[in-house]
Design a protein around this motif. Structure first.
Motif, mmCIF file in Angstrom:
data_model
loop_
_atom_site.group_PDB
_atom_site.id
_atom_site.type_symbol
_atom_site.label_atom_id
_atom_site.label_comp_id
_atom_site.label_asym_id
_atom_site.label_seq_id
_atom_site.Cartn_x
_atom_site.Cartn_y
_atom_site.Cartn_z
ATOM 1 N N PRO A 88 13.140 -18.143 46.421
ATOM 2 C CA PRO A 88 11.940 -18.710 47.054
ATOM 3 C C PRO A 88 10.870 -17.651 47.341
ATOM 4 C CG PRO A 88 13.730 -18.563 48.631
ATOM 5 C CD PRO A 88 14.284 -18.090 47.323
ATOM 6 N N ASP A 89 11.251 -16.379 47.297
ATOM 7 C CA ASP A 89 10.304 -15.293 47.602
ATOM 8 C C ASP A 89 10.029 -14.463 46.344
ATOM 9 O OD1 ASP A 89 10.227 -15.872 50.422
ATOM 10 O OD2 ASP A 89 12.268 -15.070 50.492
ATOM 11 N N PRO A 90 8.878 -13.753 46.343
ATOM 12 C CA PRO A 90 8.564 -12.908 45.181
ATOM 13 C C PRO A 90 9.691 -11.896 44.914
ATOM 14 C CG PRO A 90 6.668 -13.056 46.626
ATOM 15 C CD PRO A 90 7.806 -13.708 47.348
ATOM 16 N N PHE A 91 9.902 -11.583 43.631
ATOM 17 C CA PHE A 91 10.904 -10.567 43.291
ATOM 18 C C PHE A 91 10.321 -9.609 42.268
ATOM 19 C CE2 PHE A 91 12.510 -11.795 39.049
ATOM 20 C CZ PHE A 91 11.979 -13.065 38.915
ATOM 21 N N LEU A 144 6.450 -24.333 42.172
ATOM 22 C CA LEU A 144 7.560 -24.678 41.280
ATOM 23 C C LEU A 144 8.571 -25.528 42.026
ATOM 24 C CD1 LEU A 144 8.133 -21.538 39.132
ATOM 25 C CD2 LEU A 144 8.529 -23.850 38.324
ATOM 26 N N GLU A 145 8.676 -26.781 41.591
ATOM 27 C CA GLU A 145 9.687 -27.676 42.158
ATOM 28 C C GLU A 145 10.931 -27.605 41.277
ATOM 29 O OE1 GLU A 145 8.139 -31.552 43.130
ATOM 30 O OE2 GLU A 145 10.079 -32.530 42.841
ATOM 31 N N HIS A 146 12.100 -27.808 41.866
ATOM 32 C CA HIS A 146 13.311 -27.896 41.047
ATOM 33 C C HIS A 146 14.255 -28.927 41.637
ATOM 34 C CE1 HIS A 146 15.119 -25.450 44.156
ATOM 35 N NE2 HIS A 146 16.274 -25.420 43.539
ATOM 36 N N TYR A 147 15.341 -29.148 40.921
ATOM 37 C CA TYR A 147 16.345 -30.133 41.332
ATOM 38 C C TYR A 147 17.573 -29.333 41.765
ATOM 39 C CZ TYR A 147 19.287 -34.400 40.744
ATOM 40 O OH TYR A 147 20.140 -35.469 40.922
ATOM 41 N N PRO A 148 17.687 -29.064 43.071
ATOM 42 C CA PRO A 148 18.798 -28.225 43.534
ATOM 43 C C PRO A 148 20.134 -28.801 43.082
ATOM 44 C CG PRO A 148 17.218 -28.573 45.297
ATOM 45 C CD PRO A 148 16.821 -29.493 44.175
ATOM 46 N N VAL A 196 11.218 -20.269 42.726
ATOM 47 C CA VAL A 196 10.892 -21.645 43.111
ATOM 48 C C VAL A 196 9.871 -21.545 44.240
ATOM 49 C CG1 VAL A 196 13.107 -22.654 42.411
ATOM 50 C CG2 VAL A 196 12.867 -21.724 44.719
ATOM 51 N N GLY A 197 9.191 -22.636 44.534
ATOM 52 C CA GLY A 197 8.220 -22.635 45.627
ATOM 53 C C GLY A 197 6.848 -22.158 45.182
ATOM 54 N N ASP A 198 6.108 -21.567 46.122
ATOM 55 C CA ASP A 198 4.706 -21.208 45.871
ATOM 56 C C ASP A 198 4.598 -19.841 45.208
ATOM 57 O OD1 ASP A 198 3.973 -23.585 47.057
ATOM 58 O OD2 ASP A 198 3.882 -22.698 49.054
ATOM 59 N N ILE A 199 3.811 -19.779 44.134
ATOM 60 C CA ILE A 199 3.671 -18.566 43.323
ATOM 61 C C ILE A 199 2.194 -18.265 43.118
ATOM 62 C CG2 ILE A 199 4.257 -17.507 41.099
ATOM 63 C CD1 ILE A 199 6.575 -19.307 40.869
ATOM 64 N N LEU A 200 1.859 -16.976 43.070
ATOM 65 C CA LEU A 200 0.480 -16.552 42.845
ATOM 66 C C LEU A 200 0.354 -15.863 41.488
ATOM 67 C CD1 LEU A 200 -0.253 -15.105 46.400
ATOM 68 C CD2 LEU A 200 -1.119 -17.260 45.425
ATOM 69 N N PRO A 201 -0.859 -15.878 40.883
ATOM 70 C CA PRO A 201 -1.046 -15.204 39.592
ATOM 71 C C PRO A 201 -0.592 -13.745 39.661
ATOM 72 C CG PRO A 201 -2.970 -16.515 40.116
ATOM 73 C CD PRO A 201 -2.085 -16.543 41.341
ATOM 74 N N GLY A 202 0.053 -13.311 38.609
ATOM 75 C CA GLY A 202 0.563 -11.944 38.549
ATOM 76 C C GLY A 202 2.001 -11.817 39.008
ATOM 77 N N GLN A 203 2.500 -12.823 39.706
ATOM 78 C CA GLN A 203 3.884 -12.740 40.181
ATOM 79 C C GLN A 203 4.854 -13.188 39.083
ATOM 80 O OE1 GLN A 203 4.075 -15.079 43.797
ATOM 81 N NE2 GLN A 203 3.332 -13.376 45.045
#
Lengths: 77, 145
Positions: free
Chosen positions: B7-10, B54-58, B87-94
């Motif tokens: 759920p977090d940037p990596f 990004l939504e997914h089906y857990p 998954v979740g909220d993403i920004l350009p470049g990530q």
């Protein structure tokens, strides 16, 4: 018991709900689940189906207690 | 062969090195590492994209990725693989996705990495929703390669 029906992505937004439960009476296949929740409307072209976290064809059998899902084409990666 | 939804940037290259260092059985065994990193663009279909969700089906997502890894295992001989997907909220470049394969020789690493990524694109239940200046829209289909 009941059948759990889940919706994802644009379909979830279109329907305005993510999940519902159905009485299993008279429901024997994925397409019958769809007809029950969509008031008899045909399954939209390209919509994908799953039973218990595995892809399934519209004609696949559904049993009491199953989780059935409907969703648009996937777009990850 | 780990699968992780984040759920977090990596940071994919740090993840790659960290995972590799934590696998003593890989040491000295692999001659090839193939890694694919998918990164969010700030444009799509001629429009500027500000953000994405990004939504997914857990549960199903992990299942399908597991099947894809099992199939790759049957088709090629490789030592290990790693799949990390946001998954979740993403920004350009990530980064969105990392797929990495370790093998003795290059062919299995190249082929299995490409297979894992292409199958993920077509089978793993993820859905992208883009935020544009005018509002949000669902991505309806994958782009070709």
């Amino acid at each position: 018991m009941s059948i759990t029906v889940r919706y994802f992505a644009s379909l979830r937004e279109t329907l305005g709900r993510a999940e519902e439960t159905l009485a299993p009476d008279g429901i024997h296949s994925v397409i019958e689940v769809w007809q029950a929740v969509a008031a008899g409307r045909p399954l939209p072209q390209g919509l994908l189906c799953a039973i218990n976290l595995e892809y399934a064809e519209p004609g696949a059998p559904v049993r009491d207690g199953d989780e059935v899902a409907f969703f648009p084409p996937v777009t990850g990666g | 062969m780990p699968i992780a939804l984040r759920p977090d940037p990596f940071e994919p290259y740090a993840e790659l090195l960290e995972y590799q260092a934590g696998q003593p059985r890989l040491s000295g065994q692999y001659g090839a590492t193939c890694a694919f990193v998918g990164t969010m663009r700030d444009f799509n279909e001629g429009d500027t994209v500000r953000a994405m969700t990004l939504e997914h089906y857990p549960g199903m997502t992990e299942n399908q990725l597991g099947h894809i890894l099992d199939e790759a295992r049957r088709r090629w001989t490789f030592l290990d693989a790693l799949v990390i997907h946001r998954v979740g909220d993403i920004l350009p470049g990530q980064p969105i996705v990392l797929v990495a394969v370790w093998s003795a020789h290059r062919n299995a690493a190249f082929e299995a990495c490409r297979y894992l990524m292409e199958e993920l694109k077509h089978r793993a239940p993820f859905w992208k929703k883009e935020t544009l200046a005018e509002g949000a829209r669902w991505v309806e289909r994958n782009t070709e390669g």
